[in-house]
Design an enzyme around this catalytic site. Structure first.
Site, short mmCIF file in Angstrom:
data_model
loop_
_atom_site.label_atom_id
_atom_site.label_comp_id
_atom_site.label_asym_id
_atom_site.label_seq_id
_atom_site.Cartn_x
_atom_site.Cartn_y
_atom_site.Cartn_z
N HIS A 1 0.80 -1.24 0.00
CA HIS A 1 0.00 0.00 0.00
C HIS A 1 0.83 1.29 0.00
CE1 HIS A 1 -3.43 -2.58 1.12
NE2 HIS A 1 -2.67 -3.08 2.08
C1 BDR Z 1 -3.11 0.58 5.40
O1 BDR Z 1 -3.28 0.06 6.70
C2 BDR Z 1 -2.06 -0.42 7.20
O2 BDR Z 1 -2.21 -1.74 7.61
C3 BDR Z 1 -1.03 -0.28 6.11
O3 BDR Z 1 0.19 0.17 6.65
C4 BDR Z 1 -1.62 0.74 5.18
O4 BDR Z 1 -1.25 2.06 5.53
C5 BDR Z 1 -3.78 -0.36 4.40
O5 BDR Z 1 -5.13 -0.46 4.67
#
Ligand code: BDR
Ligand code: CA
Length: 315
Positions: free
Chosen positions: A243
Site C-alpha cells: 500500500h
Molecule cells: C493501510 O493500513 C495499514 O495496515 C497499512 O500500513 C496501510 O497504511 C492499508 O489499509
C-alpha cells in the site's frame, strides 16, 4: 536537478510504511524534513520506535523523528497486529534504534514547519490514520492554506474495505480525523485499496530485493515475506498488496498512475459503515471535488522504481 521537494512523512510502521520510508530516503528528489509517528498498525510506543529503526536501516539517523497522537480523536484505538505482527515490523531481525526520538510533539512540529517554511512548499505524505494531521489543523488553522498537497494512503470504493466490508484501515481507525482533513480544502491525492490491491508483492518481485545482497535489500524482502503471507491467504493471490510506498512513488513518477478528481466524503455516523470513503466516481452529486482518487497503476514500473531506489541505499 531541481531543488528537492520537501516532505513530512506521517506514519504508523508497519512493513509497507517501512518500505515507503526507504523509498523516500533513497530518492534525491525528496527532502524528508521529518517523520511523525502516529498510533495505528501498532501502538505509538512501537510506531515511533519503528520509524527510528527504519531511518537507521537506511543509514539516515540524522532524520528527525517525532512522536504524535497516542489515540484517535474520538474512537478507541484499533490496531492491526494480525497483519503486521506484534512489533509492526515482524519478519526480519531488527535491533533497537540508538538514534534519539525528538522531544517536540509531532503535531507541534507539523504546525511549526508549515508556519515557518514558505507557503505551498511542503507536501504531507500520510501513511496511517490522519490523527496528527487533523490535530495540527485544529491547533493552527493557518497552516491549512500553506500545505502544498496531502498525498495519503487510505480508503476504497470498488474494492470495498479491508477492516470492515465498507472501510479501509487508515480511515476506519480515525474517521473523524479523516473527515476533518478531507473537508479542509487542501489538495488531496489519495491511494485507496482500488489501486494498492494492484501492486502485488509477487514472489519474483520480493526476490529482487533479496538478491540485492545488501542489508537493506534483504530486510526489505523479509518484511515483505511476512506482510505477504497474511494477505496471500486472505486474497488468494501471488503476493499481497503493497500500500504505502505508492504515496512516495507518486511524488517521483506520477506517470505510473491514473485516477479521477472527484468528491470523497467520510462516513462517521453509521457504525455499520464507519470510516467508509463515499467516493462519487461517476459524478452523481454536486458536491465539491476534494480529492484526486487514484485507481490504476503500472505495477511493473512501480516495482522497478522501488528496486532502483532501495538498491541505491548503501547499508
Ligand atoms: C493501510 O493500513 C495499514 O495496515 C497499512 O500500513 C496501510 O497504511 C492499508 O489499509
Ligand atoms: Ca500505514
Amino acid at each position: 536537478m531541481n531543488n528537492p521537494r520537501k516532505i513530512i512523512i506521517d506514519t504508523d510502521p508497519g512493513q509497507d510504511d517501512a518500505v515507503a520510508i526507504l523509498l523516500a530516503l533513497g530518492s534525491p528528489e525528496l527532502e524528508v524534513l521529518g517523520i511523525t509517528a502516529v498510533a495505528g498498525n501498532v501502538p505509538l510506543a512501537l510506531t515511533q520506535k519503528n520509524c527510528r529503526i527504519i531511518c537507521e536501516l537506511a543509514g539516515r539517523p540524522d532524520i528527525p523523528v517525532y512522536s504524535g497522537a497516542i489515540r484517535p480523536l474520538v474512537r478507541e484505538l484499533v490496531t492491526a497486529e494480525n497483519v503486521h505482527g506484534k512489533t509492526g515490523l515482524n519478519g526480519p531481525e531488527l535491533s533497537d534504534p540508538t538514534m534519539p526520538l525528538q522531544a517536540q510533539y509531532a503535531v507541534d512540529f507539523i504546525v511549526e514547519t508549515f508556519m515557518s517554511e514558505p507557503e505551498n512548499t511542503v507536501t504531507l505524505c500520510v501513511l496511517g490514520p490522519l490523527t496528527n494531521i487533523a490535530l495540527a489543523m485544529i491547533r493552527e488553522p493557518k497552516i491549512i492554506p500553506r500545505i502544498a498537497e496531502i498525498v495519503l494512503m487510505g480508503g476504497g470504493c470498488f474494492e470495498g474495505g479491508n477492516v470492515t466490508p465498507a472501510a479501509e484501515f487508515n480511515i476506519y481507525v480515525d474517521p473523524h480525523a479523516a473527515k476533518t482533513v478531507f473537508n479542509a480544502g487542501v489538495p488531496i491525492t489519495m491511494f485507496p485499496l482500488d489501486v494498492t490491491h494492484k501492486a502485488l508483492t509477487t514472489r519474483k518481485r520480493v526476490e529482487e530485493f533479496r538478491s540485492m545482497g545488501t542489508n537493506v535489500g534483504i530486510v526489505t524482502a523479509e518484511l515483505l515475506d511476512f506482510f505477504e503471507r497474511f494477505d496471500e491467504e486472505k486474497y488468494g493471490t501471488d503476493g499481497g498488496p503493497l500500500h504505502d510506498p505508492n504515496v512516495i512513488a507518486w511524488l517521483l513518477k506520477p506517470e505510473l498512475y491514473t485516477g479521477r478528481h472527484i468528491n470523497v466524503e467520510i462516513e462517521t455516523a453509521s457504525e455499520l459503515t464507519m470510516g467508509m470513503t463515499v467516493a462519487d466516481w461517476w459524478g452523481v452529486t454536486d458536491r465539491p471535488k476534494n480529492a484526486f482518487f487514484v485507481r490504476d497503476l503500472d505495477a511493473e514500473g512501480f516495482y522497478n522504481l522501488l528496486v532502483e531506489r532501495i538498491g541505491a541505499l548503501c547499508p
